[in-house]
Write a protein that holds these residues in place. Sequence first.
Motif, mmCIF file in Angstrom:
data_model
loop_
_atom_site.group_PDB
_atom_site.id
_atom_site.type_symbol
_atom_site.label_atom_id
_atom_site.label_comp_id
_atom_site.label_asym_id
_atom_site.label_seq_id
_atom_site.Cartn_x
_atom_site.Cartn_y
_atom_site.Cartn_z
ATOM 1 N N ILE A 105 -20.731 -43.037 70.075
ATOM 2 C CA ILE A 105 -21.888 -43.451 70.868
ATOM 3 C C ILE A 105 -21.707 -43.055 72.330
ATOM 4 C CG2 ILE A 105 -23.139 -45.470 71.751
ATOM 5 C CD1 ILE A 105 -22.691 -46.774 69.036
ATOM 6 N N LYS B 112 -23.403 -39.085 70.477
ATOM 7 C CA LYS B 112 -23.767 -38.811 69.089
ATOM 8 C C LYS B 112 -24.688 -39.911 68.543
ATOM 9 C CE LYS B 112 -19.513 -36.267 67.999
ATOM 10 N NZ LYS B 112 -18.320 -36.194 67.113
ATOM 11 N N GLU B 113 -25.376 -39.598 67.469
ATOM 12 C CA GLU B 113 -26.301 -40.559 66.859
ATOM 13 C C GLU B 113 -25.533 -41.674 66.174
ATOM 14 O OE1 GLU B 113 -29.985 -40.699 63.611
ATOM 15 O OE2 GLU B 113 -28.832 -38.849 63.924
ATOM 16 N N ALA B 114 -25.999 -42.906 66.334
ATOM 17 C CA ALA B 114 -25.366 -44.068 65.723
ATOM 18 C C ALA B 114 -25.807 -44.206 64.271
ATOM 19 C CB ALA B 114 -25.722 -45.331 66.501
ATOM 20 N N ARG B 115 -24.807 -44.321 63.360
ATOM 21 C CA ARG B 115 -25.110 -44.457 61.932
ATOM 22 C C ARG B 115 -24.207 -45.496 61.298
ATOM 23 N NH1 ARG B 115 -25.938 -38.300 59.523
ATOM 24 N NH2 ARG B 115 -27.733 -37.726 60.842
ATOM 25 N N LEU C 105 -29.356 -50.364 65.384
ATOM 26 C CA LEU C 105 -29.220 -48.911 65.483
ATOM 27 C C LEU C 105 -30.336 -48.301 66.319
ATOM 28 C CD1 LEU C 105 -28.115 -47.890 61.867
ATOM 29 C CD2 LEU C 105 -26.701 -48.066 63.923
ATOM 30 N N SER C 106 -31.546 -48.825 66.138
ATOM 31 C CA SER C 106 -32.664 -48.300 66.932
ATOM 32 C C SER C 106 -32.430 -48.535 68.412
ATOM 33 C CB SER C 106 -33.974 -48.977 66.497
ATOM 34 O OG SER C 106 -34.267 -48.669 65.151
ATOM 35 N N ASN D 72 -29.712 -46.045 69.583
ATOM 36 C CA ASN D 72 -30.239 -44.684 69.711
ATOM 37 C C ASN D 72 -31.230 -44.567 70.865
ATOM 38 O OD1 ASN D 72 -28.796 -43.477 67.562
ATOM 39 N ND2 ASN D 72 -30.185 -44.432 66.078
ATOM 40 N N TYR D 73 -31.919 -45.652 71.157
ATOM 41 C CA TYR D 73 -32.790 -45.657 72.332
ATOM 42 C C TYR D 73 -31.957 -45.504 73.607
ATOM 43 C CZ TYR D 73 -35.690 -47.569 76.063
ATOM 44 O OH TYR D 73 -36.340 -47.760 77.248
ATOM 45 N N GLN E 35 -29.156 -44.001 73.745
ATOM 46 C CA GLN E 35 -28.690 -42.620 73.781
ATOM 47 C C GLN E 35 -29.730 -41.721 74.433
ATOM 48 O OE1 GLN E 35 -25.758 -42.055 73.368
ATOM 49 N NE2 GLN E 35 -24.899 -42.369 71.334
#
Length: 390
Positions: free
Chosen positions: A120, A124-127, A150-151, A154-155, A157
């Motif tokens: 993070i 990178k994208e959080a999964r 997660l949303s 990613n916001y 990010q």
Amino acid sequence: MANIWTIASYELRRLLRSRSMLINLFLLPILLIFLLGSALSGVMDGGKDQTIDSFRVGIVDAAANPSERSQLIGNFLKSPEVAEIITPETADSREAAVSGVRSGEYGYAVIVPAGFDKDILSGKEARLEYIFGKDRTDNMVAGTVFDNFLSSINYKQAAAMTLGPQAISAMTETGQGNPAVVLGKLNEGGPAYTASQYYAAAMLLMFLLLCGQMVITSLYSEKDNHTLFRIGSMPVKGGELFMGKMLGIGIVSVLQCAFIIVATRFLFGVYWGNRPEMLALVCLLMILASLTLSVLISMFVRTAALARSILSGLTVVMTFISGGMAPLPDSWVNTGGAFSINHWGMRGILRMMLESPWAQISGSITMLALICLVLGGVAFFSYRKVGYHA
């Protein structure tokens, strides 16, 4: 005008003398409303708030060392909003989490990949990996909670890409930002309709549409019994015959509508809202739409059986796509259902039941009035072209 009232009074006496007609018009709707309202009351729950019990979630952190485990996940699970719903339980491995879910020890499981926090911070994208449990409600609640997390990550990010890496540290501090979970309810501050109210409105509109079958039966009986010849030899115009029959059947439909509303109010406690004049207007528009639609069908179909089948089919289809037989997703009802007459009647009546402001009801009444105007215009011009002949 005298001819119209004479024909209307004859239709009224003929219909009220028929026992089968009285059963179908007055008793059958009440029975259906009772059965549907009782059987499906658990689906709608009468608008009552739902409580969510806390359940255990298995958390597997794939990091090799305990010091490398995700602090973001740990802080998230310790937040008061999440702690009220989820009880985290540490699982040693993915296999242990799967076994715990299968045995019922966990209601849900989440696999946190190694280096989650570092990924993070590096942009990178959080999964996360989810393992669903046996309870559908627990799966839905846990999935919503972690998807929201997660949303949010990613916001952040996306914000970091715009504002720079320092934005992540500022936004991921404990206690910053909006709560991860907020429990609420639909229609905050107002009443909600029950299953009995919903199906009372749906069945009322369906049977008002079906009242057009009486028009079809009456019109075709004049042809089949060869009484149209005798009527034609009298000083009675075809338009007067149509108006008289529609008036008589319309009066019966008004009586049917009033009976359903009063009976459901006293027998099942159905609340129809605080706008009786608007409710009466919606019912009158539905009756007018049904009568004009049945007249239109009668002028282009050769047999009474086929005309009744067409009207019944249209009524069933319009009732279904408007959500009258079972509640459908709003996305469907507001698209496909918008092409049905029932949709606008249901929409108006349900909002009256919820005591919505006039601005939310007027649109449905306006659409019903436009539908009646179009059907009436088409029926008038069709009669001028096709006529009503033996």
